[in-house]
Structures are given as C-alpha cells and as structure tokens.
Design an enzyme around this catalytic site. Structure first.
Site, mmCIF file in Angstrom:
data_model
loop_
_atom_site.group_PDB
_atom_site.id
_atom_site.type_symbol
_atom_site.label_atom_id
_atom_site.label_comp_id
_atom_site.label_asym_id
_atom_site.label_seq_id
_atom_site.Cartn_x
_atom_site.Cartn_y
_atom_site.Cartn_z
ATOM 1 N N GLU A 53 -8.158 -25.550 12.295
ATOM 2 C CA GLU A 53 -7.436 -25.147 11.109
ATOM 3 C C GLU A 53 -6.593 -23.920 11.436
ATOM 4 O O GLU A 53 -7.129 -22.861 11.725
ATOM 5 C CB GLU A 53 -8.501 -24.822 10.056
ATOM 6 C CG GLU A 53 -8.026 -24.518 8.694
ATOM 7 C CD GLU A 53 -9.248 -24.177 7.817
ATOM 8 O OE1 GLU A 53 -10.379 -24.604 8.133
ATOM 9 O OE2 GLU A 53 -9.048 -23.466 6.831
ATOM 10 N N ASP A 81 -13.110 -24.221 9.019
ATOM 11 C CA ASP A 81 -13.878 -23.029 8.683
ATOM 12 C C ASP A 81 -14.980 -23.327 7.671
ATOM 13 O O ASP A 81 -14.928 -24.304 6.941
ATOM 14 C CB ASP A 81 -12.943 -21.960 8.097
ATOM 15 C CG ASP A 81 -11.993 -21.427 9.162
ATOM 16 O OD1 ASP A 81 -12.282 -21.646 10.345
ATOM 17 O OD2 ASP A 81 -10.980 -20.808 8.784
ATOM 18 N N ASP A 119 -15.591 -22.301 4.827
ATOM 19 C CA ASP A 119 -15.271 -21.792 3.490
ATOM 20 C C ASP A 119 -14.660 -22.931 2.661
ATOM 21 O O ASP A 119 -14.580 -24.071 3.117
ATOM 22 C CB ASP A 119 -14.316 -20.596 3.583
ATOM 23 C CG ASP A 119 -13.013 -20.964 4.306
ATOM 24 O OD1 ASP A 119 -12.785 -22.169 4.550
ATOM 25 O OD2 ASP A 119 -12.241 -20.055 4.619
ATOM 26 N N ASP A 150 -11.597 -23.608 1.677
ATOM 27 C CA ASP A 150 -10.414 -24.250 2.257
ATOM 28 C C ASP A 150 -10.802 -25.178 3.395
ATOM 29 O O ASP A 150 -10.276 -26.286 3.515
ATOM 30 C CB ASP A 150 -9.444 -23.193 2.799
ATOM 31 C CG ASP A 150 -8.519 -22.693 1.693
ATOM 32 O OD1 ASP A 150 -8.591 -23.263 0.575
ATOM 33 O OD2 ASP A 150 -7.757 -21.748 1.950
#
Ligand code: 0RA
Length: 676
Positions: free
Chosen positions: A442, A515, A517, A519
């Site tokens: 990403e 990641d 998280d 997103d």
C-alpha cells in the site's frame, strides 16, 4: 418429507457393511478419515455431527427446538426436543440402543428405521465419532416418561450402563462432550464459526429454532439441572435463529443491503423422483450473481448437477418470455441474481477437488423440472415482476455487448497486449513463476521499504496508490481504464475476462500486504473482491496470500521480539506495559546497550513496546525479518471456505449501503484478515 432425506454419504467405505465391526479405536487412530482434519475445522466438525442428529430429528418433523451451548473448559452441549434416542436393550448386543449408537460406527440407520436418517456429509459419521474423539461424553434422553443418562470417558468407553435417573414428561436428547486435547492441538471453539454455520442451517430448515449460548466465561453453570440451559437465565452472550420462510428468508437476508428490482421473492419446494428440491430467488440492481447451493444441507461450493439443472431451466424460462428477438445467454440471466438452491437426496455423491460438488445425476433433472415449472408459472402469474426481470436482463445483454466492444478495442490498442510491465513494478530476477512472489503493498513509501528489504531474486513488489476502483459495480471496460488495475493485471500476466489464462500467471505467490488500519482493511478487501470476481482461478489455485506483519515490536534490553496479536504482546510483556507511539531513536538504543554491557548490572533490562501502524513504519530489515523472509514470515492463504459468508462481506463492503459498510469496516478493522 421424512423419506426424502438422504442417508449419509458413503465416502471411502460402505456404511452398511462395517456397521458394528469397526471400533472407535479406528477413529482415534485416523481421525482425519472421519472428520477431515484435527485442526480447527475438524474440531468444529464435532459440533456439526452432534447438531446434525438433532437437525435431522427436526427435518423429520419430530423436533423444532435445538439449543447449542459452549460451556467452560471447551465442553459443548446440544439439546433437542426430538423423540429421544431409544434406550431399550438390544436383544443381540444386550446393551441399550443409546449405547450402541454412541459407541458403534454407523449405528444410526440400524436403529431408527425410516425415522433416523442422517444427512449426507463428507465426514457425517455421527455421535460415535464424537464420542471416540472426546475425553468425556454425557448423553441424556427423555422419553417414555423417563429420564435416562449414560456417560463415556477416554474415547467412548461407557462408564456404566444406561441408567434411568428419574421420570420426565419431556422428550428429547441432550449430548454434552469435551474434545480430547491429545487429538486436537487446539480445543477452543470459535463463536463466529459456530454462529454462522448454525445460522445457515436455520435457513435451510424452516421453522427450526436454533439458539446458541456462550457460557465459556460464566463461573457457575449447573448444566445437568435443567433441560434447556436458557432456563437458568444466566447473563451470557446468546443468539437465536428462527426463519419461517426458510430459503426465502435467506434470499431476503442476502439482498438486505441491495436494491431488488422486483418485490416478490420467488419460492418453490417440491419433491419429484425421490429428490426434494427447494429454490428461492430475487434479482437485484447490480451485475454480480450470487447463487448458493446445498445438497442434503451441505454447502456445495463448487456447484454440481443441481446448479446445472437450475441454470438450464432459468435460461429457458426467461428466454420463453423474451420478445426482444435475440436470445439471452446463460450469463445474461445470471447478472444481479441472488438465488439459493437446496436439494435433498437419498443417496448422495460428491465430486471435485474438495468434494464440494454434487455429482448425483438425478438432482439435475429434478431441479430442472421442479424449478422450471414453478418459475414459468411465477413469470406467468406475476407479469409485473416478469417485466422487471426481462428488462433488467435485456440491459445486461446490451451491456455485455458494449463491454465486449470496448474490451476488443482496448485489446486492439494493446492495453494488455505487448506486456509492457508497469514502471511501478519492481520485478524479481527469476522468470520461474513457481518460485516467484509478488508483494502488493500500500503506497509508495511501503513500496520503497519493501523493495529494499526483499530478496530480489524471487520477490517482486508492486505498490498500489490510494483506493483502487470499487469493482463490485464497475464493468470490465471501466476497470481496465483504471491505471492501478491495469498495472496489477499486466503484472499478473494472466490477462482478464475471456482471454484470462492461468498458465500465464507470473507469480505463484501473490501476497497482499496492507496496513493494520481501516484503510488497509479496505484496500485489502477491494483487492480480494477483484481477485474473487475476476481472477477466481488464482484464488482456487491457492496462489493468493495475505501477509501477516507484526503489530508490535518488543525490546527487552538487547533482545527484540515481534508480537503479531495483542495476546502475544501481553504474553511477552504483561498487560500493563504501556505502548509507545514513537520509535525509540537509534541513539538512545545504542546508548542503552553500552550502559548495560559496562555495568553488567542484574537489574531488569529496559522494556519497550512499539506499535506498528503500517508497513511504512518498519525499516527494510524489519520488514524482511517479520513479513517477507520465507523462512520466518507468516502467510495466510486465502481460501474460499464459506462463500455465502464471503459474499455477504463483499456486498456489505462494496454495496450501496454506506453506513452499514462503514460500521462493518470499523468493527472488523482490527482483524488480521477478512476470510473469503
Ligand atoms: C435413533 C432412533 C430414533 C431417534 C434417534 C436415534 C435420535 C437420535 C438423536 C441424536 C440427537 N438427537 C436425537 N434424536 C433422536 C427414533 C426412535 C423412535 O422411533 O422413537
């Protein structure tokens, strides 16, 4: 209805032959033959086996209330209000029928006559198998005015004879078991797995109430004092499923965040030639088709004869109503279709790689006939629904032609041809796909780190920027116009759509590394959806993986350890150790090391815990050590285990219901993977 239920699948052996001969010892010696694996999936099979017996009582019309309880110490309790397992003494064996059923492989059919037929299952071999693989089992039966109990230990050894311990006005069976930890490395049950499996079962058996209670964290449970645990009125997590509409409720549920294009949900249930067929469907305003199929209540991920019959009848029925000259293709009529097909047969045959495909030929004709007749009638009797459906499919046909034209022109222009690998791709040196790996990361920053950290001989890195296109609603032509997707497709080498070719896959490990998280979870799901919808053979072939980067770096003096979950972190440093948000600077770290070496003090070394929010926070060495090094990393292979569930996740994430999607992403953002 009772007759149409099938006997268990024959599997590797003939059920009727071996009946009383084989001992439970065989099951303990080779558990895999009976429950598939001794991993989590096999462990949960034990629950399904016990539950299936109760469910079959319900399908025979003898029970309508099953309660499944997770008890402390990994025990499970399943209670039903069926007829109760017979407790009379068998003249030949001189033991109770209950004991025979609990201690003999395949004893089921011998005792109940017509009533006791078990659904076909790959490993559906009943209560005795569960007994064989448990350290303790308690069977309680209420019937003929009495309350009977028998207990077993150490893999099915009866502790005493079946005993009448009281009188009872109730009827039914309660089985409590504790899986053997010497057989199962991990004996802890997964709440979500059990809930979603039993939810599905509730849809498949209309009118059956299934409740599930989690008492694993409840201190005092007197589970022998009541019939249903719910009578204890304990404060504990629980769910109850009850669907009067059966498959119709399931279709409504699957479409709950979508836009149906006709109001009335089609439904038929009928038996022909000893095959019971049940179908429900409704079209929605999008382009994917979500068809789920079951045979004897077992999910058939790979489809099979029932699906073939269904598709044939569907295409024919819709074309017979089509006044627009050109006829629709099989693909046209599937667009935007939510359908559930469930058949029940006496003898059942599975085939395919994972035995997830129905092979029984009689299911094809039966489904074609039952569904075809009923669906023709539905279109005839509901002209408004028929008009909406035909209109939608006409659009699908036009869109297919437009997409083909657009794709042809893209192909001619060489969007995918020529294979100019994208500039963003840092390719590996080897040309041998079987050893090549593609890391999809990403953003450019993580991309840079991964490029520096990788083994460039076998590892390629492709950074994707921002949110890739929402593919659920996008057509092929639009998708190919997106630079991100084009890069990925060219890197994969397989092309897409009609000209997709798995043999051209350039990497046999495609590793999604996003990641930890919100997103990251979103991008991962978008990528999974893309692969799931347009590169299915890549997923089926086992080429798709999800990287599992650590969540924390723990330093104890000079030692460094990584924790991949909160539990691991707590194990390493205890619950109260604060998590630092900033990385300890290199200078401090160095200074500390020198100090320790010179003083050689016995004091406890300094401990720090650093949280990794993204791959970009690691340096290239850390990324290599924890996430990329084939010798040390953890990869999660993406499998298509539960398509119904997966489809729900995708629809939830990609559909039009934005609030639902948002809350779903937020509540699942912490999970390491989204299981597909
Ligand atoms: C054998 C015969 C009969 C019922 C059952 C077994 C039976 C087994 C289980 C296991 C869990 N729940 C169950 N409920 C029933 C039929 C006996 C009769 O004809 O009354």
């Amino acid at each position: 209805m009772a007759e149409s239920k099938a006997k268990r699948a024959a599997g590797a052996y003939d059920a009727s032959d071996i009946t009383v001969l084989e001992g439970l010892e065989a099951v303990r010696r080779r558990p895999g033959m009976y429950i598939g694996t001794t991993g989590t999936s096999g462990l949960h099979h034990l629950v399904w086996e016990i539950f299936d017996n109760s469910r079959d009582e319900a399908m025979g019309g003898f029970a309508d209330d099953v309660e499944v309880v997770l008890l402390p110490n990994n025990r499970v309790r399943v209670a039903d209000n069926g007829r109760g397992i017979p407790t009379d003494i068998h003249p030949k064996t001189k033991v109770s029928a209950l004991e025979t059923i609990m201690t003999t492989l395949h004893a089921g059919g011998k005792f109940g006559g017509e009533g006791y037929k078990v659904s076909g299952g790959l490993h559906g071999v009943g209560a005795s198998v569960v007994n064989a693989l448990s350290t303790h089992v308690r069977a309680e039966v209420h019937r003929d005015g009495g309350q009977f109990v028998q207990e077993y230990k150490d893999g099915g050894k009866a502790i005493a004879k079946t005993k009448k311990i009281g009188s009872s006005k109730l009827h039914g069976t309660i089985i409590t078991f504790k899986p053997d930890p010497t057989i199962f490395p991990d004996t802890s049950f997964n709440w979500d797995t059990i809930v979603s499996h039993l939810r599905q079962q509730a849809y498949l058996v209309k009118g059956l109430r299934i409740s599930i209670i989690d008492l694993r964290n409840t201190e005092k449970v007197n589970d022998e004092d009541v019939y249903y645990i719910r009578e204890l009125k304990l404060d504990a997590p629980s769910v109850t499923f009850y669907f009067e509409g059966g498959l119709r409720s399931l279709v409504a549920f699957q479409n709950r965040h979508l836009e149906p294009i006709h109001k009335k949900i089609f439904y038929v249930e009928k038996e022909v030639d000893d095959v019971q067929v049940e179908v429900s469907l409704q079209y929605v305003d999008d382009i994917t088709s979500r068809i789920s199929a079951f045979a004897n209540n077992i999910y058939t991920a790979e489809g099979g004869t029932h699906i073939t019959g269904f598709k044939t009848a569907l295409t024919r029925a819709i074309n017979s109503k089509n006044s627009a000259g050109e006829s629709f293709t099989g693909d046209d009529v599937l667009e935007g279709l939510t359908a559930v097909v469930s058949v029940k047969l006496r003898e059942i045959q599975f085939e395919g790689q994972t035995k997830g495909k129905l092979g029984s030929v009689e299911a094809r004709g039966a489904t074609e006939t039952v569904f075809g007749e009923a669906f023709n009638m539905f279109l005839e009797e509901n002209p408004e629904e028929a008009r909406s459906i035909i209109g939608k499919i006409t659009l699908a046909m036009k869109a297919r032609k437009a997409a083909k034209a657009a794709k042809d022109s893209i192909m001619r222009k060489g969007a995918l041809d020529g294979m100019t690998l994208p500039g963003k791709l840092a390719d590996c040196q080897t040309k041998d796909a079987s050893e090549s790996e593609l890391f999809i990361v990403e953003g450019d920053s993580a991309g840079g780190t991964a490029k520096m950290g990788r083994d460039r001989r076998i590892q390629a890195v492709l950074p994707l920027r921002g949110k890739i296109l929402n593919i659920e609603r996008a057509r092929l032509d639009k998708m190919l116009a997106s630079e991100q997707i084009k890069n990925l497709v060219v890197a994969l080498g397989t092309a897409i759509g009609d000209i997709f070719n798995l043999e051209k896959l350039r990497y046999h490990k495609i590793i999604i590394a996003t990641d930890a998280d919100v997103d990251g979870a979103h991008i991962r799901t978008l990528l999974l959806t893309l692969m799931y919808r347009h590169f299915r053979p890549v997923v089926d072939g086992g080429f798709l993986y999800i990287a599992q980067p650590p969540l924390f770096k723990v330093r104890k003096g000079k030692e460094v350890a990584y924790a991949y979950t909160d539990e691991e972190r707590i194990k390493l440093v205890g619950k109260d150790m604060p998590i630092e948000s900033e990385e300890v600077s290199e200078g401090e770290e160095g200074a500390e090391e020198i100090e320790e070496e010179t003083t050689k003090a016995k004091r406890t070394p300094k401990i720090s815990v650093q949280r990794y929010k993204g791959l970009g926070e690691m340096n290239s060495e850390e990324l290599w050590e924890t996430t990329m090094d084939p010798a040390r990393r953890i990869l999660k292979q993406v499998t298509i285990e539960d398509m119904v569930e997966a489809d729900m996740v995708f629809d939830m994430l990609m559909g039009t219901d934005v609030p639902a999607r948002k809350s779903f992403i937020q509540s699942h953002a912490k999970e390491a993977t989204i299981d597909v």
